[in-house]
Design an enzyme around this catalytic site. Sequence first.
Site, PDB file in Angstrom:
ATOM      1  N   ALA A  11       0.821  -1.214   0.000  1.00  0.00           N
ATOM      2  CA  ALA A  11       0.000   0.000   0.000  1.00  0.00           C
ATOM      3  C   ALA A  11       0.849   1.255   0.000  1.00  0.00           C
ATOM      4  CB  ALA A  11      -0.926  -0.022   1.216  1.00  0.00           C
ATOM      5  N   GLY A  12       2.060   1.180  -0.625  1.00  0.00           N
ATOM      6  CA  GLY A  12       2.848   2.395  -0.846  1.00  0.00           C
ATOM      7  C   GLY A  12       2.318   3.092  -2.099  1.00  0.00           C
ATOM      8  N   ALA A  14       3.050   2.791  -5.235  1.00  0.00           N
ATOM      9  CA  ALA A  14       2.732   1.921  -6.376  1.00  0.00           C
ATOM     10  C   ALA A  14       1.446   1.145  -6.122  1.00  0.00           C
ATOM     11  CB  ALA A  14       3.884   0.962  -6.641  1.00  0.00           C
ATOM     12  N   GLY A  15       1.303   0.599  -4.913  1.00  0.00           N
ATOM     13  CA  GLY A  15       0.123  -0.202  -4.600  1.00  0.00           C
ATOM     14  C   GLY A  15      -1.154   0.629  -4.625  1.00  0.00           C
ATOM     15  N   PHE A 113      17.690  18.541 -10.102  1.00  0.00           N
ATOM     16  CA  PHE A 113      18.115  17.320  -9.418  1.00  0.00           C
ATOM     17  C   PHE A 113      19.267  16.731 -10.214  1.00  0.00           C
ATOM     18  CE2 PHE A 113      15.750  14.433  -6.263  1.00  0.00           C
ATOM     19  CZ  PHE A 113      15.513  15.461  -5.377  1.00  0.00           C
ATOM     20  N   GLN A 233      21.641   1.227  -5.563  1.00  0.00           N
ATOM     21  CA  GLN A 233      22.026   2.639  -5.460  1.00  0.00           C
ATOM     22  C   GLN A 233      22.465   2.975  -4.037  1.00  0.00           C
ATOM     23  OE1 GLN A 233      19.145   6.171  -6.108  1.00  0.00           O
ATOM     24  NE2 GLN A 233      20.643   6.172  -7.760  1.00  0.00           N
ATOM     25  N   HIS A 235      23.136   6.150  -1.910  1.00  0.00           N
ATOM     26  CA  HIS A 235      22.869   7.587  -1.958  1.00  0.00           C
ATOM     27  C   HIS A 235      24.021   8.322  -1.290  1.00  0.00           C
ATOM     28  CE1 HIS A 235      20.906  11.442  -1.513  1.00  0.00           C
ATOM     29  NE2 HIS A 235      19.876  11.006  -2.206  1.00  0.00           N
ATOM     30  N   LEU A 245      18.181   9.657   5.402  1.00  0.00           N
ATOM     31  CA  LEU A 245      18.497  10.367   4.159  1.00  0.00           C
ATOM     32  C   LEU A 245      18.446  11.885   4.318  1.00  0.00           C
ATOM     33  CD1 LEU A 245      18.788   9.930   0.958  1.00  0.00           C
ATOM     34  CD2 LEU A 245      16.453  10.747   0.924  1.00  0.00           C
ATOM     35  N   THR A 247      17.993  14.703   1.660  1.00  0.00           N
ATOM     36  CA  THR A 247      17.576  14.714   0.257  1.00  0.00           C
ATOM     37  C   THR A 247      18.556  15.398  -0.685  1.00  0.00           C
ATOM     38  OG1 THR A 247      15.905  15.499  -1.305  1.00  0.00           O
ATOM     39  CG2 THR A 247      16.167  16.798   0.678  1.00  0.00           C
ATOM     40  N   GLU A 248      18.546  14.889  -1.925  1.00  0.00           N
ATOM     41  CA  GLU A 248      19.306  15.521  -2.996  1.00  0.00           C
ATOM     42  C   GLU A 248      18.814  16.951  -3.233  1.00  0.00           C
ATOM     43  OE1 GLU A 248      20.205  12.759  -6.030  1.00  0.00           O
ATOM     44  OE2 GLU A 248      19.863  14.206  -7.624  1.00  0.00           O
ATOM     45  N   ARG A 281      24.071  10.202  -8.895  1.00  0.00           N
ATOM     46  CA  ARG A 281      24.357   9.734  -7.528  1.00  0.00           C
ATOM     47  C   ARG A 281      25.548   8.791  -7.439  1.00  0.00           C
ATOM     48  NH1 ARG A 281      18.162   8.857  -5.385  1.00  0.00           N
ATOM     49  NH2 ARG A 281      17.767  11.084  -5.215  1.00  0.00           N
ATOM     50  N   HIS A 346      20.295   2.788  -0.736  1.00  0.00           N
ATOM     51  CA  HIS A 346      19.101   3.626  -0.865  1.00  0.00           C
ATOM     52  C   HIS A 346      18.011   3.000  -1.730  1.00  0.00           C
ATOM     53  CE1 HIS A 346      16.804   7.292  -0.943  1.00  0.00           C
ATOM     54  NE2 HIS A 346      16.931   7.440  -2.239  1.00  0.00           N
ATOM     55  N   GLU A 370       9.134  -0.069  -6.618  1.00  0.00           N
ATOM     56  CA  GLU A 370      10.551  -0.412  -6.426  1.00  0.00           C
ATOM     57  C   GLU A 370      10.824  -1.910  -6.534  1.00  0.00           C
ATOM     58  OE1 GLU A 370      12.591   1.677  -3.279  1.00  0.00           O
ATOM     59  OE2 GLU A 370      14.331   0.346  -3.436  1.00  0.00           O
ATOM     60  N   ARG A 381      19.672   4.872 -10.949  1.00  0.00           N
ATOM     61  CA  ARG A 381      18.427   5.660 -10.983  1.00  0.00           C
ATOM     62  C   ARG A 381      18.733   7.134 -10.768  1.00  0.00           C
ATOM     63  NH1 ARG A 381      14.756   7.852  -7.217  1.00  0.00           N
ATOM     64  NH2 ARG A 381      15.723   6.875  -5.401  1.00  0.00           N
TER      65      ARG A 381
HETATM   66  C1  FAD Z   1      14.351   8.055   2.477  1.00  0.00           C
HETATM   67  C2  FAD Z   1      13.964   7.937   1.031  1.00  0.00           C
HETATM   68  C3  FAD Z   1      13.714   9.086   0.291  1.00  0.00           C
HETATM   69  C4  FAD Z   1      13.351   8.985  -1.052  1.00  0.00           C
HETATM   70  N1  FAD Z   1      13.087  10.121  -1.773  1.00  0.00           N
HETATM   71  C5  FAD Z   1      12.693  10.019  -3.063  1.00  0.00           C
HETATM   72  C6  FAD Z   1      12.354  11.175  -3.815  1.00  0.00           C
HETATM   73  O1  FAD Z   1      12.403  12.312  -3.334  1.00  0.00           O
HETATM   74  N2  FAD Z   1      11.970  11.013  -5.103  1.00  0.00           N
HETATM   75  C7  FAD Z   1      11.887   9.789  -5.699  1.00  0.00           C
HETATM   76  O2  FAD Z   1      11.517   9.704  -6.862  1.00  0.00           O
HETATM   77  N3  FAD Z   1      12.173   8.676  -4.987  1.00  0.00           N
HETATM   78  C8  FAD Z   1      12.567   8.756  -3.689  1.00  0.00           C
HETATM   79  N4  FAD Z   1      12.859   7.623  -2.981  1.00  0.00           N
HETATM   80  C9  FAD Z   1      12.546   6.316  -3.562  1.00  0.00           C
HETATM   81  C10 FAD Z   1      11.049   6.052  -3.464  1.00  0.00           C
HETATM   82  O3  FAD Z   1      10.509   6.758  -2.398  1.00  0.00           O
HETATM   83  C11 FAD Z   1      10.737   4.566  -3.283  1.00  0.00           C
HETATM   84  O4  FAD Z   1      11.368   3.827  -4.287  1.00  0.00           O
HETATM   85  C12 FAD Z   1       9.244   4.344  -3.383  1.00  0.00           C
HETATM   86  O5  FAD Z   1       8.537   5.179  -2.506  1.00  0.00           O
HETATM   87  C13 FAD Z   1       8.844   2.900  -3.125  1.00  0.00           C
HETATM   88  O6  FAD Z   1       7.447   2.839  -3.240  1.00  0.00           O
HETATM   89  P1  FAD Z   1       6.685   1.449  -3.343  1.00  0.00           P
HETATM   90  O7  FAD Z   1       5.240   1.747  -3.479  1.00  0.00           O
HETATM   91  O8  FAD Z   1       7.335   0.627  -4.388  1.00  0.00           O
HETATM   92  O9  FAD Z   1       7.010   0.762  -1.936  1.00  0.00           O
HETATM   93  P2  FAD Z   1       6.696   1.225  -0.427  1.00  0.00           P
HETATM   94  O10 FAD Z   1       6.207   2.605  -0.337  1.00  0.00           O
HETATM   95  O11 FAD Z   1       7.879   0.837   0.377  1.00  0.00           O
HETATM   96  O12 FAD Z   1       5.495   0.295  -0.050  1.00  0.00           O
HETATM   97  C14 FAD Z   1       5.656  -1.098   0.076  1.00  0.00           C
HETATM   98  C15 FAD Z   1       4.361  -1.667   0.586  1.00  0.00           C
HETATM   99  O13 FAD Z   1       4.433  -3.083   0.518  1.00  0.00           O
HETATM  100  C16 FAD Z   1       3.929  -3.637   1.722  1.00  0.00           C
HETATM  101  N5  FAD Z   1       4.556  -4.953   1.884  1.00  0.00           N
HETATM  102  C17 FAD Z   1       5.856  -5.286   1.773  1.00  0.00           C
HETATM  103  N6  FAD Z   1       6.020  -6.604   2.001  1.00  0.00           N
HETATM  104  C18 FAD Z   1       4.800  -7.116   2.254  1.00  0.00           C
HETATM  105  C19 FAD Z   1       4.306  -8.405   2.566  1.00  0.00           C
HETATM  106  N7  FAD Z   1       5.101  -9.477   2.693  1.00  0.00           N
HETATM  107  N8  FAD Z   1       2.981  -8.548   2.782  1.00  0.00           N
HETATM  108  C20 FAD Z   1       2.140  -7.497   2.691  1.00  0.00           C
HETATM  109  N9  FAD Z   1       2.556  -6.244   2.400  1.00  0.00           N
HETATM  110  C21 FAD Z   1       3.859  -6.069   2.180  1.00  0.00           C
HETATM  111  C22 FAD Z   1       4.257  -2.620   2.792  1.00  0.00           C
HETATM  112  O14 FAD Z   1       3.346  -2.731   3.846  1.00  0.00           O
HETATM  113  C23 FAD Z   1       4.052  -1.307   2.027  1.00  0.00           C
HETATM  114  O15 FAD Z   1       2.713  -0.908   2.115  1.00  0.00           O
HETATM  115  C24 FAD Z   1      13.237   7.705  -1.650  1.00  0.00           C
HETATM  116  C25 FAD Z   1      13.493   6.557  -0.901  1.00  0.00           C
HETATM  117  C26 FAD Z   1      13.868   6.671   0.436  1.00  0.00           C
HETATM  118  C27 FAD Z   1      14.171   5.421   1.189  1.00  0.00           C
END
Ligand code: FAD
Length: 614
Positions: A11-12, A14-15, A113, A233, A235, A245, A247-248, A281, A346, A370, A381
């Site tokens: 539920a990030g 992408a989800g 950036f 990557q 950072h 982190l 930020t950049e 980076r 990162h 991701e 990236r």
């Molecule tokens: C500190 C930081 C700063 C960043 N800043 C930037 C930025 O400014 N710009 C940019 O473009 N990118 C940035 N990035 C990269 C970017 O934020 C991430 O790549 C991105 O948010 C990941 O999103 P996601 O939806 O793939 O995963 P997430 O947001 O990590 O969500 C993963 C989801 O999967 C669920 N999940 C995982 N495993 C399971 C399981 N076994 N069962 C059920 N649920 C599960 C979790 O509960 C969560 O809801 C940053 C990354 C970090 C770490």
Amino acid sequence: MHEHDVIVVGAGGAGLRAAIAAQEEGADVAIVSKLHPVRSHTGAAEGGINAALREGDSWQDHAYDTMKGSDYLGDAPAIETLAQDSPEEVIQLEHWGMAFSREDDGTVSQRPFGGLSFPRTTYAGAETGHQLLHTMYEQLVKRGIEVYDEWYVLDLAVSDEAEPEERDCHGVVGYDIQSGSIEGFRARDGVILATGGLGQVFDHTTNAVANTGDGVAMAYRAGVPIEDMEFIQFHPTTLPSTGVLITEGVRGEGGILYNSEGERFMFEYGYANNDGELASRDVVARAELTEVNEGRGIEDEYVHLDMRHLGEERIVDRLENIIHLSEDFEGVDPLEEPMPVKPGQHYAMGGIETDENGETCISGLYAAGECACASVHGSNRLGGNALPELIVFGARAGHHAAGRDMKTAEIPTGKRGEWDAGDVDTPVEPGDVSGGGAGDAVADGGAAASDLDPRELVERTTERAIARVEALLENEDGRNHAEIRSEVQESMTQHVNVFREEAGLKQALRDIREAREDYEDVGVADQSRTFNTDLLHTIETRNIIDLAEAITLGALAREEFRGAHWRKEYQERDDQDWLRHTLLSWNGGSPELWFKPVILEGEDKRYEPKIRSY
Ligand SMILES: Cc1cc2nc3c(=O)[nH]c(=O)nc-3n(C[C@H](O)[C@H](O)[C@H](O)COP(=O)(O)OP(=O)(O)OC[C@H]3O[C@@H](n4cnc5c(N)ncnc54)[C@H](O)[C@@H]3O)c2cc1C
């Protein structure tokens, strides 16, 4: 058994975007997530989100910068899709109410950036991810999309035909963290993995403890190839004591890096004579560690990032969050003194192999965000390119899984396209790794699941997951996961970091193999059924071991220096032999290495590899 048309795991960013898209197509969609949506790690994203929104910018320039940043290892159809779709997706976020930072005339702000030829990074202060996550969560609530939050997905229900390309995914098995109950979830139309990063494979990371690469490991064991895993990557600006982190965006606003001599080393030593601190980076991270290795680091560990000259008003307006992070986690007030920074893990450029519609080679199984590799980022990236990836490919996966007729993908998945077998000289046999964990897919050593109907298959997978969890709980006096996990994390940080050499990579493989053997006897001391984090971390540790091995095998196999992958023995990018992706398939319990060519042919041009300088 729970039943929905589309099940999104995670539920990030992408989800959430995938779920909204599937619902827009009329699907009955549900999200299953181990964290509550707004606790997902997307909320930690600080700096911004790239999209060509302004006059003077274009999707073509965004695509070119991304391809150059990828060091020509990204696939053009994925990169062009990202660049073309991101403006509309960002405008959609704005219409949903995302609180972007704005100029005096009301237009949405954009900042420079690293590696971008135009200030293309749209942002919401230094809290872009937090704003993005909350904006989409509001849409979820408004639309009444069902969320099973604090449900950990243990397994995928996948049939077991001999070739992964013939298998089907019919659902998942979830563990209710509150009650300890294990239940099946049938997906009539598709499962979308959106489980985020794998930073916990390393011990100095910007990633949260929940980022254990579960989806990548589950898909891998179910037969989906994982792609370009060696490209991690690091950072350049993380706080030394915690990995938090910085930020950049700080460098984007004009922050400067200094060594112990007070020199602006990015220019002084010619690491990036044009772009300096705003080089890509991988370039900045290597420059910092070179300074430390050559005795110009501070306390032999880090360099300084100074933003005092920007002035309090601008810092508070655009980077307020950074003041708090630096004060709270490092005890340094960045309005008064420079911040100590060093490279930290990162982001994973590699992941579950998908095409540009988010589809894997297993029918009914998708991945986005991701955890997926389409591949947009290739070997490196660019900052600000992950957030658009979440919403662009999350939306595409959601639409496709729910039945929208999409353009046929150009990126081949599975062993259906052109590919070559690979071989890697390892000090230990990667070996049979089937024991112990509770995360194996049905296809892993299972009986003929291809004869079962979808509901029976989900039930069978559920029974197996229950048996594995029971086995872990029964081995009350077994090895503790935490020791095994930290052995792997320490070895990965020592040997599979910014600078890599053969002897170190082989040592890491030996350490991982040892951890795998220790894991055979892993057990769970905490016998409770409610919020048993001991159990969950034990299951996650299995995923960490599998992914550490995949990253290291990829790093050993790739005999060149490209993007984030530096090899002592191979100091050049080798376009003759290495314009190809590394893939690992789970073959009867051990990793099988193979390669497929990079696609450099875009819509109306070929991206000819050039020397990458900044
Ligand atoms: C500190 C930081 C700063 C960043 N800043 C930037 C930025 O400014 N710009 C940019 O473009 N990118 C940035 N990035 C990269 C970017 O934020 C991430 O790549 C991105 O948010 C990941 O999103 P996601 O939806 O793939 O995963 P997430 O947001 O990590 O969500 C993963 C989801 O999967 C669920 N999940 C995982 N495993 C399971 C399981 N076994 N069962 C059920 N649920 C599960 C979790 O509960 C969560 O809801 C940053 C990354 C970090 C770490």
